[in-house]
Design a protein around this motif. Sequence first.
Motif, PDB file in Angstrom:
ATOM      1  N   ASP A 203      38.185  16.685  51.048  1.00  0.00           N
ATOM      2  CA  ASP A 203      37.321  15.760  49.962  1.00  0.00           C
ATOM      3  C   ASP A 203      37.044  14.480  50.586  1.00  0.00           C
ATOM      4  O   ASP A 203      36.702  13.498  49.821  1.00  0.00           O
ATOM      5  N   GLU A 204      37.010  14.132  51.815  1.00  0.00           N
ATOM      6  CA  GLU A 204      36.880  12.930  52.425  1.00  0.00           C
ATOM      7  C   GLU A 204      35.556  12.364  52.127  1.00  0.00           C
ATOM      8  O   GLU A 204      35.519  11.272  52.041  1.00  0.00           O
ATOM      9  N   THR A 205      34.459  13.236  52.233  1.00  0.00           N
ATOM     10  CA  THR A 205      32.958  12.747  51.947  1.00  0.00           C
ATOM     11  C   THR A 205      32.547  13.713  50.886  1.00  0.00           C
ATOM     12  O   THR A 205      33.060  14.863  50.726  1.00  0.00           O
ATOM     13  N   TRP A 206      31.338  13.340  50.304  1.00  0.00           N
ATOM     14  CA  TRP A 206      30.470  14.233  49.398  1.00  0.00           C
ATOM     15  C   TRP A 206      30.446  15.438  49.960  1.00  0.00           C
ATOM     16  O   TRP A 206      30.209  16.411  49.203  1.00  0.00           O
ATOM     17  N   LEU A 207      29.994  15.585  51.196  1.00  0.00           N
ATOM     18  CA  LEU A 207      29.483  16.724  51.910  1.00  0.00           C
ATOM     19  C   LEU A 207      30.450  17.863  51.950  1.00  0.00           C
ATOM     20  O   LEU A 207      30.474  19.000  51.725  1.00  0.00           O
ATOM     21  N   ARG A 208      31.864  17.232  52.536  1.00  0.00           N
ATOM     22  CA  ARG A 208      32.947  18.068  52.558  1.00  0.00           C
ATOM     23  C   ARG A 208      33.155  18.542  51.108  1.00  0.00           C
ATOM     24  O   ARG A 208      33.708  19.791  50.661  1.00  0.00           O
ATOM     25  N   ARG A 209      33.161  17.591  49.970  1.00  0.00           N
ATOM     26  CA  ARG A 209      33.386  18.144  48.491  1.00  0.00           C
ATOM     27  C   ARG A 209      32.191  19.026  48.236  1.00  0.00           C
ATOM     28  O   ARG A 209      32.685  20.006  47.420  1.00  0.00           O
ATOM     29  N   LEU A 210      31.351  18.963  48.715  1.00  0.00           N
ATOM     30  CA  LEU A 210      30.035  20.031  48.088  1.00  0.00           C
ATOM     31  C   LEU A 210      30.459  21.238  49.123  1.00  0.00           C
ATOM     32  O   LEU A 210      30.453  22.326  48.394  1.00  0.00           O
ATOM     33  N   GLY A 211      30.874  21.211  50.240  1.00  0.00           N
ATOM     34  CA  GLY A 211      31.309  22.660  50.860  1.00  0.00           C
ATOM     35  C   GLY A 211      32.437  23.188  50.524  1.00  0.00           C
ATOM     36  O   GLY A 211      32.416  24.561  50.369  1.00  0.00           O
ATOM     37  N   SER A 212      33.505  22.525  49.745  1.00  0.00           N
ATOM     38  CA  SER A 212      34.632  23.143  49.063  1.00  0.00           C
ATOM     39  C   SER A 212      34.117  23.715  47.764  1.00  0.00           C
ATOM     40  O   SER A 212      35.078  24.501  47.210  1.00  0.00           O
ATOM     41  N   LYS A 213      33.048  23.578  47.371  1.00  0.00           N
ATOM     42  CA  LYS A 213      32.504  24.102  46.097  1.00  0.00           C
ATOM     43  C   LYS A 213      31.795  25.457  46.286  1.00  0.00           C
ATOM     44  O   LYS A 213      31.445  26.028  45.536  1.00  0.00           O
ATOM     45  N   MET A 214      31.874  25.936  47.710  1.00  0.00           N
ATOM     46  CA  MET A 214      30.947  26.916  48.135  1.00  0.00           C
ATOM     47  C   MET A 214      32.041  28.114  48.317  1.00  0.00           C
ATOM     48  O   MET A 214      33.221  27.889  48.990  1.00  0.00           O
ATOM     49  N   GLY A 215      31.511  29.482  48.301  1.00  0.00           N
ATOM     50  CA  GLY A 215      32.361  30.539  48.576  1.00  0.00           C
ATOM     51  C   GLY A 215      31.645  31.924  48.638  1.00  0.00           C
ATOM     52  O   GLY A 215      30.342  31.709  48.371  1.00  0.00           O
ATOM     53  N   PHE A 216      32.207  32.966  49.054  1.00  0.00           N
ATOM     54  CA  PHE A 216      31.428  34.322  48.536  1.00  0.00           C
ATOM     55  C   PHE A 216      32.452  35.249  48.328  1.00  0.00           C
ATOM     56  O   PHE A 216      33.723  35.104  47.984  1.00  0.00           O
ATOM     57  N   ALA A 217      32.032  36.498  47.977  1.00  0.00           N
ATOM     58  CA  ALA A 217      32.898  37.425  47.374  1.00  0.00           C
ATOM     59  C   ALA A 217      32.034  38.834  48.078  1.00  0.00           C
ATOM     60  O   ALA A 217      30.969  38.806  48.388  1.00  0.00           O
ATOM     61  N   ALA A 218      32.969  39.712  48.375  1.00  0.00           N
ATOM     62  CA  ALA A 218      32.455  41.093  48.752  1.00  0.00           C
ATOM     63  C   ALA A 218      33.388  42.292  47.902  1.00  0.00           C
ATOM     64  O   ALA A 218      34.516  42.141  47.881  1.00  0.00           O
ATOM     65  N   TRP A 219      32.709  43.420  47.744  1.00  0.00           N
ATOM     66  CA  TRP A 219      33.379  44.435  46.795  1.00  0.00           C
ATOM     67  C   TRP A 219      32.798  45.649  47.322  1.00  0.00           C
ATOM     68  O   TRP A 219      31.724  45.826  48.066  1.00  0.00           O
ATOM     69  N   CYS A 220      33.726  46.640  46.867  1.00  0.00           N
ATOM     70  CA  CYS A 220      33.327  48.077  46.895  1.00  0.00           C
ATOM     71  C   CYS A 220      33.869  49.040  45.622  1.00  0.00           C
ATOM     72  O   CYS A 220      34.725  48.167  45.217  1.00  0.00           O
ATOM     73  N   GLY A 221      33.134  49.907  45.468  1.00  0.00           N
ATOM     74  CA  GLY A 221      33.518  50.592  44.360  1.00  0.00           C
ATOM     75  C   GLY A 221      33.078  52.005  43.927  1.00  0.00           C
ATOM     76  O   GLY A 221      32.419  52.439  44.729  1.00  0.00           O
ATOM     77  N   LEU A 222      33.644  52.940  42.987  1.00  0.00           N
ATOM     78  CA  LEU A 222      33.254  54.099  42.666  1.00  0.00           C
ATOM     79  C   LEU A 222      33.375  54.310  41.220  1.00  0.00           C
ATOM     80  O   LEU A 222      33.908  53.768  40.581  1.00  0.00           O
ATOM     81  N   GLY A 223      32.109  55.176  40.722  1.00  0.00           N
ATOM     82  CA  GLY A 223      32.031  55.533  39.458  1.00  0.00           C
ATOM     83  C   GLY A 223      31.826  56.723  39.265  1.00  0.00           C
ATOM     84  O   GLY A 223      31.457  57.696  40.108  1.00  0.00           O
ATOM     85  N   SER A 224      31.955  57.280  37.913  1.00  0.00           N
ATOM     86  CA  SER A 224      31.630  58.762  37.472  1.00  0.00           C
ATOM     87  C   SER A 224      31.359  58.852  36.090  1.00  0.00           C
ATOM     88  O   SER A 224      31.945  58.012  35.251  1.00  0.00           O
ATOM     89  N   ILE A 225      30.562  59.789  35.529  1.00  0.00           N
ATOM     90  CA  ILE A 225      30.137  60.051  34.221  1.00  0.00           C
ATOM     91  C   ILE A 225      30.408  61.459  34.065  1.00  0.00           C
ATOM     92  O   ILE A 225      30.501  62.304  34.841  1.00  0.00           O
ATOM     93  N   GLY A 226      30.567  61.940  32.736  1.00  0.00           N
ATOM     94  CA  GLY A 226      30.984  63.118  32.478  1.00  0.00           C
ATOM     95  C   GLY A 226      30.763  63.430  30.659  1.00  0.00           C
ATOM     96  O   GLY A 226      30.911  62.687  29.926  1.00  0.00           O
ATOM     97  N   PRO A 227      30.484  64.828  30.456  1.00  0.00           N
ATOM     98  CA  PRO A 227      30.464  65.127  29.163  1.00  0.00           C
ATOM     99  C   PRO A 227      31.679  65.284  28.525  1.00  0.00           C
ATOM    100  O   PRO A 227      31.910  65.213  27.144  1.00  0.00           O
TER     101      PRO A 227
END
Length: 398
Positions: A325-349
Amino acid sequence: MNLKVNVAALVAIIAVFFCVSNINLVKAAELDTLATDSVKAKRNLRFSMLGGPGYSPDFGFLIGGSALFTFSTNPADTALKRSVVPVAFAYMANGGGSAIIRPQLFFNHDRFRIFGQISAKNTIENYYGIGYANNSEIEKGETTTEYRNIGYRFNPVLLFRYKKTDLFLGGSIDISQQNITEPSQGVMNDPVYIAQGGDSTGLKFFNVGLGVNFNYDTRDVPANAYSGMLLEFSATYYSKSFGGESDYGVYNFNYRQFKELKFLGERKVLAWMLKGQFTSGDVPLTEYAPIGSPFDLRGYYMGQYRDSNSMAGVVEYRHMFNMGDETWLRRLGSKMGFAAWCGLGSIGPDMSNWSPLLPNYGVGIRIEVQPRMNFRMDIGKDPINNQTLLYFNMTEAF
């Protein structure tokens, strides 16, 4: 929706929302520098908003936005979780619009909670039929699946803490109206639509349900947990005796677990969830258990796969950058991120008859608009139908 359209939409939305968020975040950083500690301490209500032209995989091009309100219902109680009220709203290019509020309110030293949702819409939606075979074979289109849905839902969930434990017990009310109009030929020819009274003029449902809820919740921050778990069960019964038009039941379970991976650094979280929805009785076609939403298997059109029962599981890695948080640019960078996921689903009567697995994976961008509150933009893949869909929302998917 073909991949080229989604890529073009993604570039446009990233440009608009990233610019808006950068302006908001830089201004916030400047204000924080100027504000005294005493002023900061007195702040309670915090408000963030992102908006502009966008694209939704289910509703096409639109003008929309997401707003986030956070506050404490008792600022003197520093241990009380901040209440969170995310709001999403949109006006669609094809006419109509929608708004949804999903509050998480904490009262009286967290002895009492109000969760749930309130929504209203006038949107073009799609109905593919009931069951895996119909869902996977019917092509989305103006003559095959489209209809206009004018409706609303009022669904508060009231939860009371049991003594000094992490167990919450309570109840819910669900009042909803779904008015199907302008049905396409494909919808009018569907046997379930016909059996439930639908014709060329449409089909209307009004239902009232009362439910019981059981929650075991150890999450540190429910809207964006780094640690803890949620184990949730609910059963809601809809009855003509309550003033509705159908007699049926909906039963849900939801398991979520969160683990901060400190060996990778701060704000690195592994999250996983397993959820199921099961129905019984005279279920309206709009209330069958679905797979695919902005909150689980992102990549499937909403309602494309639905049946009497559904199950879905997701594992997601969430990563926020720590740039100082030394500069506003670093503070801005610290507010950024990412996510990655995988999943499975199913339906049935029924419980002994499930569809082939529905796989899902994707990645997303995260922008912290308030402490521990993120704006997210996700790109999800449906390998079964070779679809790549785009989502944006306030707070995490689960």
